[in-house]
Enzyme design. Structure first.
Site, PDB file in Angstrom:
ATOM      1  N   SER A  97       0.776  -1.346   0.061  1.00 26.26           N
ATOM      2  CA  SER A  97      -0.114   0.149   0.091  1.00 26.26           C
ATOM      3  C   SER A  97       0.794   1.262  -0.020  1.00 26.26           C
ATOM      4  O   SER A  97       2.117   1.152   0.235  1.00 26.26           O
ATOM      5  CB  SER A  97      -0.865   0.170   1.204  1.00 26.26           C
ATOM      6  OG  SER A  97      -1.463   1.323   1.656  1.00 26.26           O
ATOM      7  N   TYR A 136      -3.274  -1.005  10.589  1.00 24.21           N
ATOM      8  CA  TYR A 136      -3.044  -1.356   9.103  1.00 24.21           C
ATOM      9  C   TYR A 136      -2.078  -0.839   8.486  1.00 24.21           C
ATOM     10  O   TYR A 136      -1.112  -1.641   7.838  1.00 24.21           O
ATOM     11  CB  TYR A 136      -4.274  -0.759   8.327  1.00 24.21           C
ATOM     12  CG  TYR A 136      -4.509  -0.719   6.900  1.00 24.21           C
ATOM     13  CD1 TYR A 136      -4.933  -2.014   6.399  1.00 24.21           C
ATOM     14  CD2 TYR A 136      -4.016   0.180   6.105  1.00 24.21           C
ATOM     15  CE1 TYR A 136      -4.880  -2.049   4.987  1.00 24.21           C
ATOM     16  CE2 TYR A 136      -3.945   0.014   4.568  1.00 24.21           C
ATOM     17  CZ  TYR A 136      -4.424  -1.089   3.842  1.00 24.21           C
ATOM     18  OH  TYR A 136      -4.176  -1.256   2.728  1.00 24.21           O
TER      19      TYR A 136
END
Ligand code: NAD
Ligand code: MG
Length: 318
Positions: free
Chosen positions: A210, A223
């Site tokens: 990400s 996360y």
């Protein structure tokens, strides 16, 4: 195995998909408005969310991705393959000639069956392997089952992810932290370890990292921590598995329109402008990442391992 798709593929009927259909004509399309660029209606679903109920329905390439046999003879398992980015990778792999199995959470059976129907239109049989990736034994048997049902396994896309936004560390419970770690890191470890035992030379593992792997969004603390770990795990494992002829790479997406975002992945009120702060001025659609997964999977790029490739609308992160 067909290497094309039909123009009248069913389901996923977002009006936005029509713009991308022009791609088939080879006309140049401005990436700023190639896909939905207007901002989104505020919407919320219970985790894990179904993409068939999103407005607009994410575009995973159902009507547009055309294969040319780049993955003929390959056997692929894609986690989180029912929806979003994993679904786009699964469609692309199947249309490039690979045999494909997907894993997803049992609550996502409707999205998985939609995808099976889309690929059945091409004459492709998608293998469905539902189950909870936070369970070690399940992860190990998933890899074994995929190998058995596909007749081999040489392409593993570890893409499933858990993301729940919280304003402050004070709001992150032990249970949430644990689940985020289990889904995003432990499952990757369990599955990679099992697959590395038998994947043949020439195989590829592709993780989904990400922009948060490099620059954490403040309300995604747990996360983002896992995404940082995925980036380092990818590079480290690539060094180990080079000796077995297995390449390990990752794709690092920016904001992409998927169920993850509308089932707790964003704080309330953030969906409307989701992705509009990228230089391209919009969120990405899953289909826009499909080509990267194919590129990292195919043997043409045999010198590429231990690398992370961004798809983020120009944010300059990754
Ligand atoms: P998505 O909701 O379509 O996919 C996430 C998938 O994770 C779900 O479909 C589900 O099948 C799977 N999953 C989660 N917990 C599971 C569990 N316990 N057992 C089995 N499956 C489980 O959303 P997406 O955005 O396509 O996410 C795919 C990957 O992309 C994730 O790793 C996510 O972190 C990453 N990513 C997404 C974005 C984005 O903006 N959408 C940005 C960067 C990275
Ligand atoms: Mg899903």
């Amino acid at each position: 195995m067909p290497d094309t798709m039909t123009d009248d593929a069913p389901l996923t009927t977002s009006k936005d998909q029509s713009r991308a259909v022009d791609e088939a004509t080879d006309a140049l399309i401005d990436p700023q408005n190639k896909y939905h660029s207007e901002g989104f209606a505020e919407q919320k679903q219970e985790w894990p969310g179904l993409q068939r109920d999103m407005e607009p329905v994410p575009d995973c390439g159902e009507r547009t991705y055309r294969g040319t046999g780049r993955l003929k003879g390959r056997h692929a398992l894609v986690t989180g393959g029912d929806s979003g980015i994993g679904r786009a990778a699964a469609i692309a792999f199947a249309r490039e000639g690979a045999k494909v199995a997907i894993n997803y959470h049992p609550k996502e059976q409707p999205d998985a069956e939609d995808l099976k129907a889309v690929l059945a239109e091409d004459g492709t049989d998608l293998v469905l392997l539902p189950g909870d990736l936070t369970d070690e034994q399940f992860c190990l048997s998933l890899v074994d089952d995929a190998r058995e049902q596909l007749g081999g396994l040489d392409l593993l896309v570890i893409n499933a992810g858990y993301q729940q936004a919280r304003k402050s560390i004070a709001e992150i419970t032990h249970e949430q932290f644990d689940r985020t770690m289990k889904t995003n890191i432990y499952a990757m470890f369990w599955m990679s370890k099992r697959a590395a035992e038998f994947m043949p030379p020439g195989s590829a593992i592709i993780n989904t990292a990400s922009v948060n792997s490099f620059n954490p969004v403040e309300d995604l603390l747990d996360y983002a921590t896992t995404k940082g770990a995925i980036e380092i795990f990818t590079k480290g494992l690539a060094k180990q598995l080079a000796a077995k002829g297995i390449r390990v790479n990752a794709v690092a997406p920016g904001p992409v329109w998927t169920p993850l975002q509308i089932s707790g992945g964003q704080l309330e009120g953030k969906i409307e402008k989701f992705g509009q702060d990228t230089p391209l001025g919009r969120a990405g659609q899953p289909v826009e990442l499909a080509g990267l997964y194919v590129t990292l999977a195919e043997q043409t790029n045999s010198f590429t391992t231990g690398s992370v490739f961004g798809a983020n609308g120009g944010t300059g992160v990754s």
